[in-house]
Design an enzyme around this catalytic site. Sequence first.
Site: not given
Length: 366
Positions: A92, A191-193, A195
């Site tokens: 990463k 979280g509404v990014g 994905v």
Amino acid sequence: MLEIKPTETVNEGSIFGQIIKMDHEQLVICNDQATGLKALIGIHNTVLGPALGGTRMWPYASEQEAITDVLRLSRGMTFKNALAGLNLGGGKAVIIGDPKLKNEAFMRRFGRFVESLGGRYVTAEDVNMKTSDMEYIAMETRHVAGLPEIKGGSGDPSPVTGFGVYMGMKAAAKKAFGSDSLSGKKIGVQGVGQVGKYLIEYLIKEGAEVIVTDIFEEKLREVAKATGAQAVDPNVIYDLPMDIYSPNALGATINDETIDRLKCAVIAGGANNQLKDEDKHGKLLIQKGIVYAPDFLINAGGVINVGMEYLGGYNREIVFQQTEKIYETCMTIFAKSEKENIPAQQAAIETAKARIESIGRVKLPF
């Protein structure tokens, strides 16, 4: 050169102490004054193949915070790739700073650092990265995936990641409720990014009652309006009665404070490193009777997607077929967890390590 002998005592809080504790192969520090680039590349394990894992950019509060993140994330990628059946190791990268700093020179300089590792690390998209950023990186190295489809790549991996989380959530529902149907289930999506948005589409389509939250208010309003989901303040999501809590933002949202507040039977989301303390909080979830779908298991759709692109012979239909298998892998992990009375996270890590060790007997690290 500093030489650390096995018999020497190492401070666990030091950089070497952290690397040794998590069993990393390498931590690369990247600095370029001309572009302002400051990055870290963590290579955890290359027994199965080159260490594949995305690059994220974030305004970390401290260098130690960034080191902790890259080490935890790269370790998780080792387990993720192993459980997904990929012939790839775990790595990463994190870039420290405001994403607005990105430009062509900035990303190409990072690409040079990736190239300098000679293929030991393969990068892709993660938080605050786009396919256009991968294009710039690809100008300096071939060890990159997640390129735009028009450039022969697999494009945005988020749809596949969202599908994998959906499969994992259905498996967890099967374990907790006896049925994998999500119709009528109250599900809190944090979280509404990219994905999160794709996951919400699957949930709404199946008839779930979806509650959404995000620290970015404008994005939250847009998704709520587009999907009909109920938007709530980020601070109250942990206190709402729900069947399933789905963390899809940053990690460590399952901790001492939130576990006491959660009123759910299942936790299944796409965020990395959801458990602040793997051992402690995994056991606490068992005590509370909450079924936990390990994050690195169910969010593997994206890496399956970019992994197939990098290894060659990309086929989107096969990618989704492979990602659908996350459901059965989850059921296997839940069965091991129950039989051995260990947290699902531990069961998943042990399963991943078993594959790595078995393959390690027939091949050397990359």
